[in-house]
Design an enzyme around this catalytic site. Sequence first.
Site, PDB file in Angstrom:
ATOM      1  N   GLY A 185       0.870  -1.466   0.037  1.00  0.00           N
ATOM      2  CA  GLY A 185      -0.213   0.072  -0.066  1.00  0.00           C
ATOM      3  C   GLY A 185       0.719   1.077  -0.004  1.00  0.00           C
ATOM      4  N   ASN A 226       4.574  -6.336  -2.622  1.00  0.00           N
ATOM      5  CA  ASN A 226       4.837  -7.628  -2.431  1.00  0.00           C
ATOM      6  C   ASN A 226       3.455  -8.585  -1.920  1.00  0.00           C
ATOM      7  OD1 ASN A 226       4.335  -5.952  -0.110  1.00  0.00           O
ATOM      8  ND2 ASN A 226       5.726  -6.912   1.048  1.00  0.00           N
ATOM      9  N   GLU A 227       2.318  -8.184  -2.482  1.00  0.00           N
ATOM     10  CA  GLU A 227       1.184  -8.936  -1.826  1.00  0.00           C
ATOM     11  C   GLU A 227       1.043 -10.248  -1.920  1.00  0.00           C
ATOM     12  OE1 GLU A 227       1.193  -5.957  -3.336  1.00  0.00           O
ATOM     13  OE2 GLU A 227      -0.139  -4.803  -2.543  1.00  0.00           O
TER      14      GLU A 227
HETATM   15  C1  LIG Z   1      -9.590 -10.527  -5.939  1.00  0.00           C
HETATM   16  C2  LIG Z   1      -8.573  -9.395  -5.145  1.00  0.00           C
HETATM   17  C3  LIG Z   1      -9.445  -9.434  -3.849  1.00  0.00           C
HETATM   18  C4  LIG Z   1      -8.874  -9.072  -2.891  1.00  0.00           C
HETATM   19  C5  LIG Z   1      -7.624  -8.436  -2.777  1.00  0.00           C
HETATM   20  C6  LIG Z   1      -6.989  -8.617  -1.421  1.00  0.00           C
HETATM   21  C7  LIG Z   1      -6.104  -7.828  -0.758  1.00  0.00           C
HETATM   22  C8  LIG Z   1      -5.546  -6.659  -1.618  1.00  0.00           C
HETATM   23  C9  LIG Z   1      -4.569  -5.810  -0.946  1.00  0.00           C
HETATM   24  C10 LIG Z   1      -4.087  -4.770  -1.576  1.00  0.00           C
HETATM   25  C11 LIG Z   1      -3.114  -4.158  -1.578  1.00  0.00           C
HETATM   26  C12 LIG Z   1      -2.305  -3.585  -0.432  1.00  0.00           C
HETATM   27  C13 LIG Z   1      -1.934  -4.476   0.339  1.00  0.00           C
HETATM   28  C14 LIG Z   1      -0.870  -4.187   1.792  1.00  0.00           C
HETATM   29  O1  LIG Z   1      -0.605  -2.924   1.799  1.00  0.00           O
HETATM   30  S1  LIG Z   1      -0.591  -5.567   2.815  1.00  0.00           S
HETATM   31  C15 LIG Z   1       0.435  -4.636   3.859  1.00  0.00           C
HETATM   32  C16 LIG Z   1       1.835  -4.775   3.593  1.00  0.00           C
HETATM   33  N1  LIG Z   1       2.993  -4.364   4.197  1.00  0.00           N
HETATM   34  C17 LIG Z   1       3.827  -5.070   4.588  1.00  0.00           C
HETATM   35  O2  LIG Z   1       4.173  -6.024   4.312  1.00  0.00           O
HETATM   36  C18 LIG Z   1       4.960  -4.284   5.434  1.00  0.00           C
HETATM   37  C19 LIG Z   1       5.020  -4.979   6.781  1.00  0.00           C
HETATM   38  N2  LIG Z   1       5.875  -4.092   7.853  1.00  0.00           N
HETATM   39  C20 LIG Z   1       7.225  -4.156   7.576  1.00  0.00           C
HETATM   40  O3  LIG Z   1       7.934  -4.731   6.820  1.00  0.00           O
HETATM   41  C21 LIG Z   1       7.914  -3.239   8.695  1.00  0.00           C
HETATM   42  O4  LIG Z   1       7.093  -2.966   9.788  1.00  0.00           O
HETATM   43  C22 LIG Z   1       8.491  -2.036   8.121  1.00  0.00           C
HETATM   44  C23 LIG Z   1       7.371  -1.166   7.215  1.00  0.00           C
HETATM   45  C24 LIG Z   1       9.500  -2.369   7.074  1.00  0.00           C
HETATM   46  C25 LIG Z   1       8.877  -1.094   9.156  1.00  0.00           C
HETATM   47  O5  LIG Z   1      10.085  -1.766   9.813  1.00  0.00           O
HETATM   48  P1  LIG Z   1      10.482  -1.360  11.472  1.00  0.00           P
HETATM   49  O6  LIG Z   1      10.787   0.153  11.141  1.00  0.00           O
HETATM   50  O7  LIG Z   1      11.440  -2.366  11.816  1.00  0.00           O
HETATM   51  O8  LIG Z   1       9.122  -1.361  12.257  1.00  0.00           O
HETATM   52  P2  LIG Z   1       8.539  -2.753  12.854  1.00  0.00           P
HETATM   53  O9  LIG Z   1       8.519  -3.841  11.682  1.00  0.00           O
HETATM   54  O10 LIG Z   1       9.271  -2.933  14.053  1.00  0.00           O
HETATM   55  O11 LIG Z   1       7.015  -2.481  13.097  1.00  0.00           O
HETATM   56  C26 LIG Z   1       6.498  -1.244  13.807  1.00  0.00           C
HETATM   57  C27 LIG Z   1       5.166  -1.679  14.367  1.00  0.00           C
HETATM   58  O12 LIG Z   1       4.129  -1.302  13.162  1.00  0.00           O
HETATM   59  C28 LIG Z   1       3.560  -2.608  13.042  1.00  0.00           C
HETATM   60  N3  LIG Z   1       3.392  -2.634  11.388  1.00  0.00           N
HETATM   61  C29 LIG Z   1       4.153  -2.553  10.426  1.00  0.00           C
HETATM   62  N4  LIG Z   1       3.409  -2.615   9.401  1.00  0.00           N
HETATM   63  C30 LIG Z   1       2.063  -3.046   9.588  1.00  0.00           C
HETATM   64  C31 LIG Z   1       1.058  -3.067   8.803  1.00  0.00           C
HETATM   65  N5  LIG Z   1       1.114  -3.083   7.473  1.00  0.00           N
HETATM   66  N6  LIG Z   1      -0.130  -3.043   9.277  1.00  0.00           N
HETATM   67  C32 LIG Z   1      -0.283  -2.997  10.879  1.00  0.00           C
HETATM   68  N7  LIG Z   1       0.878  -2.972  11.627  1.00  0.00           N
HETATM   69  C33 LIG Z   1       2.101  -2.897  11.039  1.00  0.00           C
HETATM   70  C34 LIG Z   1       4.436  -3.490  13.373  1.00  0.00           C
HETATM   71  O13 LIG Z   1       3.639  -4.762  13.977  1.00  0.00           O
HETATM   72  C35 LIG Z   1       4.889  -2.921  14.941  1.00  0.00           C
HETATM   73  O14 LIG Z   1       3.632  -2.999  15.695  1.00  0.00           O
HETATM   74  P3  LIG Z   1       3.956  -2.775  17.422  1.00  0.00           P
HETATM   75  O15 LIG Z   1       2.522  -2.784  17.843  1.00  0.00           O
HETATM   76  O16 LIG Z   1       4.778  -4.094  17.777  1.00  0.00           O
HETATM   77  O17 LIG Z   1       4.939  -1.727  17.530  1.00  0.00           O
END
Ligand SMILES: CC/C=C\C/C=C\CCCC/C=C/C(=O)SCCNC(=O)CCNC(=O)[C@H](O)C(C)(C)COP(=O)(O)OP(=O)(O)OC[C@H]1O[C@@H](n2cnc3c(N)ncnc32)[C@H](O)[C@@H]1OP(=O)(O)O
Length: 302
Positions: free
Chosen positions: A153, A177-178
């Site tokens: 996203g 990366n979905e």
């Molecule tokens: C036919 C079609 C039908 C259906 C379609 C279905 C779906 C369509 C989807 C469409 C498109 C979009 C999809 C998405 O966006 S999915 C989300 C993808 N995101 C990721 O994979 C990223 C995940 N996060 C990371 O890799 C890391 O957090 C990041 C961003 C590199 C940062 O790293 P860092 O600074 O080390 O921070 P932390 O990892 O320690 O994270 C801190 C804190 O944030 C929470 N968190 C991170 N990302 C998310 C997120 N995406 N959602 C919710 N929470 C998130 C993480 O858990 C930590 O939380 P805490 O409470 O422990 O502090």
Amino acid sequence: MALASGVRFAPRALLRPWALLRGTTLGRTEPAAGGGGDGARRFGSQRVLVEPDAASGVAVMKLRNPSNALSLELLTELVISLEKLENDKTFRGIILTSDCPRVFCAGLDLTEICGRNPAHCAEYWKAMQELWLRMYLSSLVLVAAINGACPAGGCIIALSCDCRVLADNPKYRIGLNETLLGIIAPFWLKDTYVNTIGHRASEQALQLGSLFPPAEALQVGLVDQVVPEDQVQSTALSEMARWLAVPDHARQLTKNMMRKATADRLLRQRDADTQNFVSFVCRDSIQKSLQAYLEKLRQRKG
Ligand SMILES: CC/C=C\C/C=C\CCCC/C=C/C(=O)SCCNC(=O)CCNC(=O)[C@H](O)C(C)(C)COP(=O)(O)OP(=O)(O)OC[C@H]1O[C@@H](n2cnc3c(N)ncnc32)[C@H](O)[C@@H]1OP(=O)(O)O
């Protein structure tokens, strides 16, 4: 509130946006740090800070949510801030960047679609569609100053801008990366990818769920410039100046000509797209894998 889509979209959050913002500073202006003169009044909300410069007609919009995960509140505040700038004829361009260290935007806030009921997932997805439509069709020049990780996203937000400048840090990867999460990019997101990097590159990157490090992102055309981290903002400003050198009406009509068909495709099938999304993410198997992914993210922290 005028909506990018016309009349069909009415999520509760956007019909009552101010309810979400109670206790925040949206709508209030305050002097920007070091500023105070004309055009140096910033405004914002809890999750979006806007630093407008009336003299240049450019506003810097900073996301400041935890990891900038796209919560319903953040989506709502982004739409409101964007609308405010669109409606103010002083402004011709926005630089979108992050106030969070190391993360531009973590993508969908998975807590909005994990363990939630179908009505909430639908409301959330409509807000996501609305933001994309508004950004993709914005009459303003949008430059993404990508100063952190930019997955899924986050990449959607960047792709809906006119130009992308990425900080040269191997940890700041960008892409859709979905598939690696077991979910699928919707057709309008796939179309945006194809419009930016071409069909074959998109086919490969979408199936593999590729997250590109800066040099590869530049090579594939996903970003327009890769620069040292401390030059991201100044480079974004130079890019903005290049885009603003073109007469607005000609640039805007050309942008619309290039993007309208892609946006119209979503507008025609918005309800069906929402239904697809909801029925997909509410499946037990998908809920389980999202739960496991969130758990992994939380544990990785410790
Ligand atoms: C036919 C079609 C039908 C259906 C379609 C279905 C779906 C369509 C989807 C469409 C498109 C979009 C999809 C998405 O966006 S999915 C989300 C993808 N995101 C990721 O994979 C990223 C995940 N996060 C990371 O890799 C890391 O957090 C990041 C961003 C590199 C940062 O790293 P860092 O600074 O080390 O921070 P932390 O990892 O320690 O994270 C801190 C804190 O944030 C929470 N968190 C991170 N990302 C998310 C997120 N995406 N959602 C919710 N929470 C998130 C993480 O858990 C930590 O939380 P805490 O409470 O422990 O502090």
